[in-house]
Motif scaffolding. Structure first.
Motif, PDB file in Angstrom:
ATOM      1  N   LEU A  63       0.547  -1.301  -0.340  1.00 41.51           N
ATOM      2  CA  LEU A  63       0.314   0.198   0.142  1.00 41.51           C
ATOM      3  C   LEU A  63       0.790   1.442  -0.146  1.00 41.51           C
ATOM      4  CD1 LEU A  63      -2.499  -1.544   3.014  1.00 41.51           C
ATOM      5  CD2 LEU A  63      -3.159  -0.712   0.338  1.00 41.51           C
ATOM      6  N   LEU A  65       1.599   2.785   3.220  1.00 38.54           N
ATOM      7  CA  LEU A  65       1.204   3.350   3.816  1.00 38.54           C
ATOM      8  C   LEU A  65       1.800   2.760   4.482  1.00 38.54           C
ATOM      9  CD1 LEU A  65      -1.045   4.782   4.316  1.00 38.54           C
ATOM     10  CD2 LEU A  65      -2.813   2.225   4.845  1.00 38.54           C
ATOM     11  N   TYR A 119      -8.818   4.374   3.857  1.00 39.34           N
ATOM     12  CA  TYR A 119      -7.758   4.621   2.802  1.00 39.34           C
ATOM     13  C   TYR A 119      -7.591   3.275   1.891  1.00 39.34           C
ATOM     14  CZ  TYR A 119      -3.335   4.949   1.291  1.00 39.34           C
ATOM     15  OH  TYR A 119      -2.002   4.522   0.701  1.00 39.34           O
ATOM     16  N   TYR A 123      -7.373   3.091  -1.985  1.00 37.54           N
ATOM     17  CA  TYR A 123      -5.719   2.666  -3.177  1.00 37.54           C
ATOM     18  C   TYR A 123      -6.428   0.911  -3.362  1.00 37.54           C
ATOM     19  CZ  TYR A 123      -1.788   0.157  -4.115  1.00 37.54           C
ATOM     20  OH  TYR A 123      -0.924  -0.622  -4.195  1.00 37.54           O
ATOM     21  N   CYS A 127      -6.559   1.698  -8.337  1.00 37.42           N
ATOM     22  CA  CYS A 127      -5.698   0.027  -8.942  1.00 37.42           C
ATOM     23  C   CYS A 127      -6.562  -0.684  -9.770  1.00 37.42           C
ATOM     24  CB  CYS A 127      -5.174  -0.763  -7.888  1.00 37.42           C
ATOM     25  SG  CYS A 127      -3.921  -0.276  -6.813  1.00 37.42           S
TER      26      CYS A 127
END
Length: 128
Positions: A63, A65, A119, A123, A127
């Protein structure tokens, strides 16, 4: 197969990261119990991950992240300034950072987990 981007880190931070893992705060432990073992939508998180000249409390490579759990000292001006520098550098490396206070993790875990899940959902939409 997508080639993994190499993220630099200072090897001197490995021992300190290990020390931080062995001396986690209660909030970090509580959050780790929810992130470890791919419990968060199947993503693999690592804790106390050295990246560049910093250590992220939690990091997911897939991610890109980082998650930071900030104690009361992060309210001090000199620490806030360091946090801003850290976050700016991590953003330059393509890493997004979510920040939560110690108190949020301890008393509002569901909200914290929802923010992380939101989040991830954003994400994944990007994608597809």
């Amino acid at each position: 197969m997508k080639k993994r981007k190499i993220i630099p880190y200072d090897p001197k931070l490995k021992a300190y990261a290990r020390e931080l893992r062995n001396n986690s705060t209660k909030a970090e432990i509580y959050l780790w119990l929810k992130l470890k073992g791919k419990q968060m939508h199947g993503y693999d998180f690592h804790r106390q991950k050295p990246i560049d000249q910093f250590i992220l409390d939690f990091f997911c490579y897939e991610l890109m992240l980082g998650i930071e759990v900030d104690g009361y000292t992060h309210e001090l001006p000199e620490v806030l300034s360091k946090d801003e520098i850290k976050e700016r550098r991590l953003n330059q490396l393509g890493i997004q950072v979510l920040r939560f206070s110690d108190a949020e993790v301890k008393t509002q875990m569901e909200s914290v987990l929802c923010a992380i899940a939101d989040y991830i959902e954003d994400y994944e939409k990007g994608c597809s």
